[in-house]
Design a protein around this motif. Sequence first.
Motif, PDB file in Angstrom:
ATOM      1  N   ARG A 178      40.365  31.577  43.827  1.00  0.00           N
ATOM      2  CA  ARG A 178      39.922  32.743  44.597  1.00  0.00           C
ATOM      3  C   ARG A 178      40.646  33.992  44.101  1.00  0.00           C
ATOM      4  NH1 ARG A 178      43.484  34.378  48.645  1.00  0.00           N
ATOM      5  NH2 ARG A 178      45.240  32.943  49.013  1.00  0.00           N
ATOM      6  N   VAL A 179      40.067  35.129  44.409  1.00  0.00           N
ATOM      7  CA  VAL A 179      40.630  36.431  44.065  1.00  0.00           C
ATOM      8  C   VAL A 179      40.844  37.213  45.350  1.00  0.00           C
ATOM      9  CG1 VAL A 179      40.253  38.615  42.859  1.00  0.00           C
ATOM     10  CG2 VAL A 179      39.542  36.466  41.800  1.00  0.00           C
ATOM     11  N   GLY A 180      42.020  37.776  45.518  1.00  0.00           N
ATOM     12  CA  GLY A 180      42.329  38.590  46.686  1.00  0.00           C
ATOM     13  C   GLY A 180      42.972  39.893  46.269  1.00  0.00           C
ATOM     14  N   ASP A 242      34.592  28.162  33.886  1.00  0.00           N
ATOM     15  CA  ASP A 242      33.942  27.028  33.232  1.00  0.00           C
ATOM     16  C   ASP A 242      34.792  25.791  33.463  1.00  0.00           C
ATOM     17  OD1 ASP A 242      31.630  28.283  31.862  1.00  0.00           O
ATOM     18  OD2 ASP A 242      33.197  29.408  30.837  1.00  0.00           O
ATOM     19  N   THR A 243      34.158  24.644  33.658  1.00  0.00           N
ATOM     20  CA  THR A 243      34.891  23.426  33.986  1.00  0.00           C
ATOM     21  C   THR A 243      34.009  22.205  33.742  1.00  0.00           C
ATOM     22  OG1 THR A 243      36.073  22.276  35.751  1.00  0.00           O
ATOM     23  CG2 THR A 243      34.146  23.538  36.408  1.00  0.00           C
ATOM     24  N   ASP A 244      34.618  21.028  33.719  1.00  0.00           N
ATOM     25  CA  ASP A 244      33.842  19.785  33.701  1.00  0.00           C
ATOM     26  C   ASP A 244      33.705  19.214  35.107  1.00  0.00           C
ATOM     27  OD1 ASP A 244      36.456  18.989  34.151  1.00  0.00           O
ATOM     28  OD2 ASP A 244      36.380  17.290  32.768  1.00  0.00           O
ATOM     29  N   GLY A 245      34.250  19.946  36.116  1.00  0.00           N
ATOM     30  CA  GLY A 245      34.139  19.494  37.488  1.00  0.00           C
ATOM     31  C   GLY A 245      32.846  19.941  38.139  1.00  0.00           C
ATOM     32  N   VAL A 246      32.740  19.667  39.416  1.00  0.00           N
ATOM     33  CA  VAL A 246      31.573  20.058  40.206  1.00  0.00           C
ATOM     34  C   VAL A 246      31.929  21.305  41.002  1.00  0.00           C
ATOM     35  CG1 VAL A 246      29.956  19.360  42.003  1.00  0.00           C
ATOM     36  CG2 VAL A 246      30.803  17.671  40.348  1.00  0.00           C
ATOM     37  N   VAL A 247      31.103  22.340  40.874  1.00  0.00           N
ATOM     38  CA  VAL A 247      31.429  23.665  41.390  1.00  0.00           C
ATOM     39  C   VAL A 247      30.609  23.989  42.630  1.00  0.00           C
ATOM     40  CG1 VAL A 247      31.387  26.131  40.884  1.00  0.00           C
ATOM     41  CG2 VAL A 247      32.116  24.511  39.130  1.00  0.00           C
ATOM     42  N   THR A 248      31.282  24.527  43.634  1.00  0.00           N
ATOM     43  CA  THR A 248      30.623  25.120  44.796  1.00  0.00           C
ATOM     44  C   THR A 248      31.117  26.558  44.912  1.00  0.00           C
ATOM     45  OG1 THR A 248      30.567  22.985  45.937  1.00  0.00           O
ATOM     46  CG2 THR A 248      30.226  24.967  47.274  1.00  0.00           C
ATOM     47  N   VAL A 249      30.185  27.492  44.931  1.00  0.00           N
ATOM     48  CA  VAL A 249      30.541  28.906  44.876  1.00  0.00           C
ATOM     49  C   VAL A 249      30.370  29.548  46.242  1.00  0.00           C
ATOM     50  CG1 VAL A 249      30.081  31.115  43.774  1.00  0.00           C
ATOM     51  CG2 VAL A 249      29.812  29.005  42.478  1.00  0.00           C
ATOM     52  N   ARG A 250      31.404  30.239  46.676  1.00  0.00           N
ATOM     53  CA  ARG A 250      31.340  31.035  47.895  1.00  0.00           C
ATOM     54  C   ARG A 250      31.920  32.427  47.570  1.00  0.00           C
ATOM     55  NH1 ARG A 250      30.466  26.797  51.330  1.00  0.00           N
ATOM     56  NH2 ARG A 250      31.555  24.851  50.836  1.00  0.00           N
ATOM     57  N   THR A 251      31.581  33.412  48.374  1.00  0.00           N
ATOM     58  CA  THR A 251      32.130  34.749  48.121  1.00  0.00           C
ATOM     59  C   THR A 251      33.624  34.777  48.350  1.00  0.00           C
ATOM     60  OG1 THR A 251      31.616  35.401  50.394  1.00  0.00           O
ATOM     61  CG2 THR A 251      29.977  35.935  48.693  1.00  0.00           C
ATOM     62  N   THR A 252      34.153  33.846  49.150  1.00  0.00           N
ATOM     63  CA  THR A 252      35.589  33.809  49.426  1.00  0.00           C
ATOM     64  C   THR A 252      36.365  33.014  48.393  1.00  0.00           C
ATOM     65  OG1 THR A 252      35.188  31.902  50.851  1.00  0.00           O
ATOM     66  CG2 THR A 252      35.283  34.076  51.906  1.00  0.00           C
ATOM     67  N   GLY A 253      35.686  32.286  47.525  1.00  0.00           N
ATOM     68  CA  GLY A 253      36.380  31.491  46.528  1.00  0.00           C
ATOM     69  C   GLY A 253      35.443  30.496  45.871  1.00  0.00           C
TER      70      GLY A 253
END
Length: 810
Positions: A178-180, A242-253
């Motif tokens: 995440r970015v804060g 970028d990753t070999d994992g499974v990604v879930t994207v939210r605006t918070t992270g």
Amino acid sequence: MPPAKAAASPDVTLQYSTPAGAWTDALPIGNGNLGAMVFGGTAQDRVQINDDTCWTGAPRVRPTRGTGLEPGRAPEILAAARAAVAAGDVPRAETLVQRLQSGRSQAYQPLVDLWITDAGAPEVTADYRRWLRLDEAVAGHSWSDGVAAVRQEVFASRPAGALVVDRRMRTPTDLVVRVGSDHRLFEVGAAGSPQGATWSALVRMPTVSTDPKAPGPAPGAPPSAPPAPGAGVTCAVALRLDTDGVVTVRTTGIEVRRATWLTVLLASRSDYAGAHHGLHGDGARLLAQASERLEQAGRRTFEDLRAAHVADHRALFDRVGLRLGGGPEPGLDTDARLREHRATGTDASLAALAFAYGRYLTIAGSRPGTLPLNLQGIWNESLRPPWRSNYTVNINTEMNYWPALSTNLAECDEPLRRWLEDLAAAGRGTAREIYGAGGWVAHHNSDAWAFTDPVGNGTNPARWSFWPFGGVWLTRHLIDHYDFTGDSGSLASARPVILGAARFVLDTLVTMPDGTLGTSPATSPENSFLTAEGTPGAVTASTTSDLAMARDLLTGVRRLAGVDVGNGVPFADEPLLARVDDALARLPGERIMADGRIAEWHLADLPEAEPEHRHQSHLFGVHPGTSIDPDQAPDLAAAALATLAARGLESTGWSLAWRLNLRARLRDPDGAQAAIDAFLRLVEPVGPAVVSVQGGGVYRSLLCAHPPFQIDGNFGFTAGVAELLVQGHRVSSDGAREVHLLPCLPPAWADGAVHGLRVRGAITVDLEWATGRLRTATLTADRDTTVTVRVGDDRAVHHLTAGRPTTIRP
């Protein structure tokens, strides 16, 4: 795991066995534009990020000056202050110059923090390692809990224009990225696919604060609405994962599950386009530009990005290398080395590491096209940083660039040279409105908007708010750039700035009762004397630093007068030179007091309010000036040593670095060793608001402690080490330059070698010595020249052919 010891000399690696706790424990990386402090956490890692263009404020109109001061009255007030000085009325003179104050410089701001959370990671592991490779400009950390092993590397790539974070894990791991920011993030966007994601946001910097002591929101205050577009700097932040994992994207992270590798790229783009250009505030355009940087960088593998970054960095870093005998125990942490050296004084190579660190920070913080290094370089986590993290031009900004030329990084001073053009443009109005003078002026503080006025709200002490010689001092670096490089093109660009500063000096010098020239009203930067009533005072006439800086600049103009700056145009014309010659004939030199010290206030032996003051501006002629040394002015050199002795052995970090340079020029190896040991003293962090004028040193990260953190000491130390090893500032009566080899070798540096140092005359110098004596030296000139090479008291003339090394064996 950390880099293999066989591949990494301890002299170019900072290493630790714990994550960073305080911000000053973190490790700095940068590409000139993006700066970041890397903490190296396990369960939660923080990378605190800056953009060099993110400052409070905006381009300014001319201010209303002082407290109730009517337009056009400033020269009248100045004349009254001069009359008060002549009458000996110090309080009235100070009250009058306070009326010329017109606000404060703006503050350098943090941008965002990048957080990587691994909820399953241990807080502490026995085999944890953290490091910064100065030769690669890559920070990293690694750990293992016996089952899972993790290795992460972080760098700020100049070729890619992006921050790069790469994490490798032995077993599949769940992470949150995440970015804060302490600033409000708005227009946040996020998108993703199963193995990748993008995230972006806009940040707007605060506008001018109504509280002169608080350029940003109060700590802990909730975020307010952002300024209107164009009212403050707008900065876009874009992130690609970028990753070999499974990604879930939210605006918070961004959530990543079961990953064994992760690469994050972050880029920024602001609407800052220079001190005198408006801000467009077009967030969509900035987001598109930042995203385009990431799109280009994302087409390359991490390995390719890393290789291009390291090659770019090493092209500069590898030009110079210093080896000193007396290394540490293998594998010893950097903070442990500081403690051990304090106790035993046996780790000479610690000074070589600190020397390399200053060069590293120059490369990381100052590249062509960026803003110049400020009080904290390009690294700052606070909305209200100490001294606004601004440009303090009565020593600190200048010190930031002392090592650029002598340690072979001339390209890295381009931001200072270009910013001085903006400063001169703004300073012309200030010179005209306050002093009724031509040319240009700068006072104590400046910023990204080229603030040039006297700092303050009408009541601030004159000892630091009124000092009109900032431009005079800064222009020395422009002359030095030509002397070190022989680049007539850079001299042609610098010519209006240099001559403008000279015209200001010529227009403001006043005739003293004995017919000499002086300055009035005048101060000696940040220092005070005791008046006849026993109270501190700062305003007088003809401070020694004023006279030395004026003489230094005018001497430089006279020396360069005939240089062709293009199309047969000489550097200076005859009418100006006539004024220069008259002034030089009437400017007095330094004066030695009855107690054997150089007088700080030229006209009288005024008692000092702070005898051990951190500034030693009255020694300008020793360094960075070149008029006082033990051969050319032995009496003044001895008086300068007596002055340093009276100042004592304790001071702020940057002052210790300045004193190292002074000791080097005065050829005082024992005093230089004492300054080195004092500078390499470990200072424990005690909070950003704590200011000390005594007892400076370095933090665990080797960043300079004023305290608090102030980066100029790192650069001053590196410059001082170079001055200890070779000096080339003297020119003999027949015009030949003298290159003095090992002029001030500290006692603990009996054995060593250095390559790639530069001296005036555009000459590169390599040295090797043993048991305190020179074994070989190699000089390579950029153009045909004749030099006198000095070793000890022996001198020999050598004719150097451009590009052909000349080896000397005493």
